[in-house]
Design an enzyme around this catalytic site. Sequence first.
Site, PDB file in Angstrom:
ATOM      1  N   ARG A  28       0.825  -1.217   0.000  1.00  0.00           N
ATOM      2  CA  ARG A  28       0.000   0.000   0.000  1.00  0.00           C
ATOM      3  C   ARG A  28       0.859   1.267   0.000  1.00  0.00           C
ATOM      4  O   ARG A  28       0.481   2.277   0.579  1.00  0.00           O
ATOM      5  CB  ARG A  28      -0.974   0.006   1.186  1.00  0.00           C
ATOM      6  CG  ARG A  28      -1.774  -1.282   1.354  1.00  0.00           C
ATOM      7  CD  ARG A  28      -2.626  -1.644   0.165  1.00  0.00           C
ATOM      8  NE  ARG A  28      -3.760  -0.761  -0.017  1.00  0.00           N
ATOM      9  CZ  ARG A  28      -4.961  -0.935   0.516  1.00  0.00           C
ATOM     10  NH1 ARG A  28      -5.177  -1.959   1.282  1.00  0.00           N
ATOM     11  NH2 ARG A  28      -5.930  -0.107   0.273  1.00  0.00           N
ATOM     12  N   ARG A  32      -2.976   6.549  -0.600  1.00  0.00           N
ATOM     13  CA  ARG A  32      -3.106   6.666   0.853  1.00  0.00           C
ATOM     14  C   ARG A  32      -2.315   7.812   1.461  1.00  0.00           C
ATOM     15  O   ARG A  32      -2.842   8.881   1.657  1.00  0.00           O
ATOM     16  CB  ARG A  32      -2.700   5.361   1.526  1.00  0.00           C
ATOM     17  CG  ARG A  32      -3.762   4.291   1.377  1.00  0.00           C
ATOM     18  CD  ARG A  32      -3.422   3.145   2.252  1.00  0.00           C
ATOM     19  NE  ARG A  32      -4.596   2.472   2.785  1.00  0.00           N
ATOM     20  CZ  ARG A  32      -4.529   1.505   3.667  1.00  0.00           C
ATOM     21  NH1 ARG A  32      -3.378   1.124   4.138  1.00  0.00           N
ATOM     22  NH2 ARG A  32      -5.620   0.950   4.108  1.00  0.00           N
ATOM     23  N   ARG A  41      -6.006  12.525  -7.206  1.00  0.00           N
ATOM     24  CA  ARG A  41      -7.333  11.914  -7.101  1.00  0.00           C
ATOM     25  C   ARG A  41      -8.414  12.980  -6.949  1.00  0.00           C
ATOM     26  O   ARG A  41      -9.496  12.852  -7.535  1.00  0.00           O
ATOM     27  CB  ARG A  41      -7.388  10.955  -5.901  1.00  0.00           C
ATOM     28  CG  ARG A  41      -6.778   9.590  -6.113  1.00  0.00           C
ATOM     29  CD  ARG A  41      -7.731   8.639  -6.809  1.00  0.00           C
ATOM     30  NE  ARG A  41      -9.091   8.751  -6.298  1.00  0.00           N
ATOM     31  CZ  ARG A  41      -9.547   8.224  -5.172  1.00  0.00           C
ATOM     32  NH1 ARG A  41      -8.742   7.504  -4.439  1.00  0.00           N
ATOM     33  NH2 ARG A  41     -10.794   8.388  -4.800  1.00  0.00           N
ATOM     34  N   ASP A  77      -6.948  -2.357  -7.438  1.00  0.00           N
ATOM     35  CA  ASP A  77      -7.524  -2.897  -6.211  1.00  0.00           C
ATOM     36  C   ASP A  77      -7.939  -4.341  -6.453  1.00  0.00           C
ATOM     37  O   ASP A  77      -8.213  -4.731  -7.592  1.00  0.00           O
ATOM     38  CB  ASP A  77      -8.730  -2.081  -5.746  1.00  0.00           C
ATOM     39  CG  ASP A  77      -9.070  -2.398  -4.292  1.00  0.00           C
ATOM     40  OD1 ASP A  77      -8.465  -1.791  -3.394  1.00  0.00           O
ATOM     41  OD2 ASP A  77      -9.918  -3.291  -4.047  1.00  0.00           O
ATOM     42  N   TYR A 152     -15.793 -10.261   0.704  1.00  0.00           N
ATOM     43  CA  TYR A 152     -16.476  -8.994   0.389  1.00  0.00           C
ATOM     44  C   TYR A 152     -17.810  -9.248  -0.317  1.00  0.00           C
ATOM     45  O   TYR A 152     -18.809  -8.572  -0.051  1.00  0.00           O
ATOM     46  CB  TYR A 152     -15.597  -8.100  -0.494  1.00  0.00           C
ATOM     47  CG  TYR A 152     -14.495  -7.415   0.278  1.00  0.00           C
ATOM     48  CD1 TYR A 152     -14.787  -6.453   1.250  1.00  0.00           C
ATOM     49  CD2 TYR A 152     -13.162  -7.728   0.054  1.00  0.00           C
ATOM     50  CE1 TYR A 152     -13.769  -5.831   1.965  1.00  0.00           C
ATOM     51  CE2 TYR A 152     -12.142  -7.109   0.765  1.00  0.00           C
ATOM     52  CZ  TYR A 152     -12.453  -6.164   1.719  1.00  0.00           C
ATOM     53  OH  TYR A 152     -11.455  -5.553   2.431  1.00  0.00           O
TER      54      TYR A 152
HETATM   55  O1  CP3 Z   1       0.309   0.508  -2.981  1.00  0.00           O
HETATM   56  C1  CP3 Z   1      -0.639  -0.256  -3.202  1.00  0.00           C
HETATM   57  O2  CP3 Z   1      -0.651  -1.354  -2.683  1.00  0.00           O
HETATM   58  C2  CP3 Z   1      -1.680   0.246  -4.155  1.00  0.00           C
HETATM   59  C3  CP3 Z   1      -2.553  -0.708  -4.792  1.00  0.00           C
HETATM   60  C4  CP3 Z   1      -3.565  -1.391  -3.891  1.00  0.00           C
HETATM   61  C5  CP3 Z   1      -4.801  -0.820  -3.424  1.00  0.00           C
HETATM   62  N1  CP3 Z   1      -5.485  -1.799  -2.788  1.00  0.00           N
HETATM   63  C6  CP3 Z   1      -5.248   0.571  -3.627  1.00  0.00           C
HETATM   64  C7  CP3 Z   1      -6.303   1.141  -2.750  1.00  0.00           C
HETATM   65  C8  CP3 Z   1      -3.510  -2.702  -3.462  1.00  0.00           C
HETATM   66  C9  CP3 Z   1      -2.395  -3.728  -3.634  1.00  0.00           C
HETATM   67  C10 CP3 Z   1      -4.735  -2.955  -2.777  1.00  0.00           C
HETATM   68  C11 CP3 Z   1      -5.074  -4.274  -2.235  1.00  0.00           C
HETATM   69  C12 CP3 Z   1      -6.247  -4.420  -1.395  1.00  0.00           C
HETATM   70  N2  CP3 Z   1      -7.457  -3.806  -1.503  1.00  0.00           N
HETATM   71  C13 CP3 Z   1      -6.324  -5.357  -0.336  1.00  0.00           C
HETATM   72  C14 CP3 Z   1      -5.210  -6.291   0.053  1.00  0.00           C
HETATM   73  C15 CP3 Z   1      -4.167  -5.616   0.833  1.00  0.00           C
HETATM   74  C16 CP3 Z   1      -4.532  -5.261   2.240  1.00  0.00           C
HETATM   75  O3  CP3 Z   1      -4.461  -4.069   2.562  1.00  0.00           O
HETATM   76  O4  CP3 Z   1      -4.871  -6.145   3.020  1.00  0.00           O
HETATM   77  C17 CP3 Z   1      -7.598  -5.236   0.230  1.00  0.00           C
HETATM   78  C18 CP3 Z   1      -8.118  -6.003   1.413  1.00  0.00           C
HETATM   79  C19 CP3 Z   1      -8.313  -4.256  -0.524  1.00  0.00           C
HETATM   80  C20 CP3 Z   1      -9.711  -3.803  -0.344  1.00  0.00           C
HETATM   81  C21 CP3 Z   1      -9.791  -2.355  -0.032  1.00  0.00           C
HETATM   82  N3  CP3 Z   1      -9.621  -1.362  -0.962  1.00  0.00           N
HETATM   83  C22 CP3 Z   1     -10.060  -1.718   1.222  1.00  0.00           C
HETATM   84  C23 CP3 Z   1     -10.284  -2.462   2.519  1.00  0.00           C
HETATM   85  C24 CP3 Z   1     -10.059  -0.332   1.002  1.00  0.00           C
HETATM   86  C25 CP3 Z   1     -10.419   0.789   1.961  1.00  0.00           C
HETATM   87  C26 CP3 Z   1      -9.457   1.047   3.003  1.00  0.00           C
HETATM   88  C27 CP3 Z   1      -8.226   1.769   2.513  1.00  0.00           C
HETATM   89  O5  CP3 Z   1      -7.279   1.122   2.128  1.00  0.00           O
HETATM   90  O6  CP3 Z   1      -8.216   3.013   2.521  1.00  0.00           O
HETATM   91  C28 CP3 Z   1      -9.750  -0.127  -0.360  1.00  0.00           C
HETATM   92  C29 CP3 Z   1      -9.559   1.153  -1.054  1.00  0.00           C
HETATM   93  C30 CP3 Z   1      -8.223   1.433  -1.614  1.00  0.00           C
HETATM   94  N4  CP3 Z   1      -7.478   0.553  -2.363  1.00  0.00           N
HETATM   95  C31 CP3 Z   1      -7.512   2.652  -1.524  1.00  0.00           C
HETATM   96  C32 CP3 Z   1      -6.317   2.483  -2.244  1.00  0.00           C
HETATM   97  C33 CP3 Z   1      -5.247   3.500  -2.493  1.00  0.00           C
HETATM   98  C34 CP3 Z   1      -7.994   3.904  -0.793  1.00  0.00           C
HETATM   99  C35 CP3 Z   1      -9.043   4.584  -1.606  1.00  0.00           C
HETATM  100  C36 CP3 Z   1      -8.885   6.084  -1.714  1.00  0.00           C
HETATM  101  O7  CP3 Z   1      -7.771   6.598  -1.695  1.00  0.00           O
HETATM  102  O8  CP3 Z   1      -9.937   6.700  -1.881  1.00  0.00           O
END
Ligand code: CP3
Length: 348
Positions: A28, A32, A41, A77, A152
């Site tokens: 991640r 973020r 974004r 994602d 999910y």
């Molecule tokens: O650097 C990276 O890893 C970027 C790519 C990436 C994202 N999600 C972008 C994202 C990756 C590899 C993921 C994987 C992901 N997504 C997982 C597995 C990794 C882990 O953290 O356990 C899971 C469970 C998800 C599902 C998911 N997506 C959640 C639970 C959330 C919300 C919580 C959060 O992370 O803020 C997301 C949204 C998400 N995916 C964001 C990003 C950058 C945040 C959205 C935003 O910025 O509006």
Amino acid sequence: MDGRTTSAPLVRALRGERGPRLPVWFMRQAGRSLPEYRALRAGGDMLQACLTPELASEITLQPVRRHGVDAGIFFSDIVVPVLLAGLPIRIEPGRGPVLDDPIRSASDLARLRPLDAEALEPIRAAVALTVAELGSTPLIGFGGAPFTIAAYLIEGGPSKDQARARAMMHADPQSWATLLDWCADITGQFMRAQVEAGASAAQLFDSWVGTVSALDYERSVAPHTRRALAHLDGLDVPRIHFGLGTDRILTQIAAFDVDAIGIDWRIPLDEASRVIGDTKPLQGNIDSALLSAPWPVLREHVDDVLRRGQRAPAHVVNLGHGVPPETDPDVLTRLVAYIHEHDAASRE
Ligand code: CP3
């Protein structure tokens, strides 16, 4: 696949070689915590950003430029292939993936359509743009493991302990197997598309598998993970498995056709390596919580992680889970420099 990243520290370590430099990247790292990410974004929809190749590529590159990490992780994602297969899943900011009409019964399975290869075109385009910029720095492609994606879809959103998913596993094993096979296929196709477009490694994330018993894992989860991984067969790139709370199932994970195993912060790397008979390179496992601690405290913890990581055949330094959103990006930059320096120093 054209050899540009073959001798990159990340790829060598994933192959089990200890090279001149200890590779480091952060789960991640893209998005973020970065102000330049928030600016790009600017309130736009997350999944839409994932499907806009120029945007996805730029967000992937931001942390590589800023921190000097040894790899990019593709900005996307785990639920992107779900959306591309036609289920109306969305990401609620600060919460996570939400599906208003969850998949809970045999009749819901009719809504699962195959993922059309053409739908993955924006993913291929974004990866191609990114690897052209990255040059000899590898890009890591990824996908969600079938259990985590299915959780999910069954829960309809994030949940504390995936209770509905675990109930369906036992109450309706047939629908469970059909759903997990579907998840395995879409996530496998998603990973394969990234590797074919130029990613140098692929990581499968099983974030929520820590709530499953070892017996249920063996019977009802692992076969589907194997199916997802099999989509990468014939592609010569290293595979990483990462899960949270996997200390009870590490030997089962080590039996998969994967090259390296990601370890969360709960178990020390030397212990994890011992459990799997020192057979695979490990990735991890700096406790993300300590990113907000004073530098000397964090540094001491990192030293310990690096020391324990020496037991494994090779070590890719990472966190035990993702970068917390409130992390000061300068701490990550300092950490990368420290790990690269430290390693050089320990060899003198
Ligand atoms: O650097 C990276 O890893 C970027 C790519 C990436 C994202 N999600 C972008 C994202 C990756 C590899 C993921 C994987 C992901 N997504 C997982 C597995 C990794 C882990 O953290 O356990 C899971 C469970 C998800 C599902 C998911 N997506 C959640 C639970 C959330 C919300 C919580 C959060 O992370 O803020 C997301 C949204 C998400 N995916 C964001 C990003 C950058 C945040 C959205 C935003 O910025 O509006």
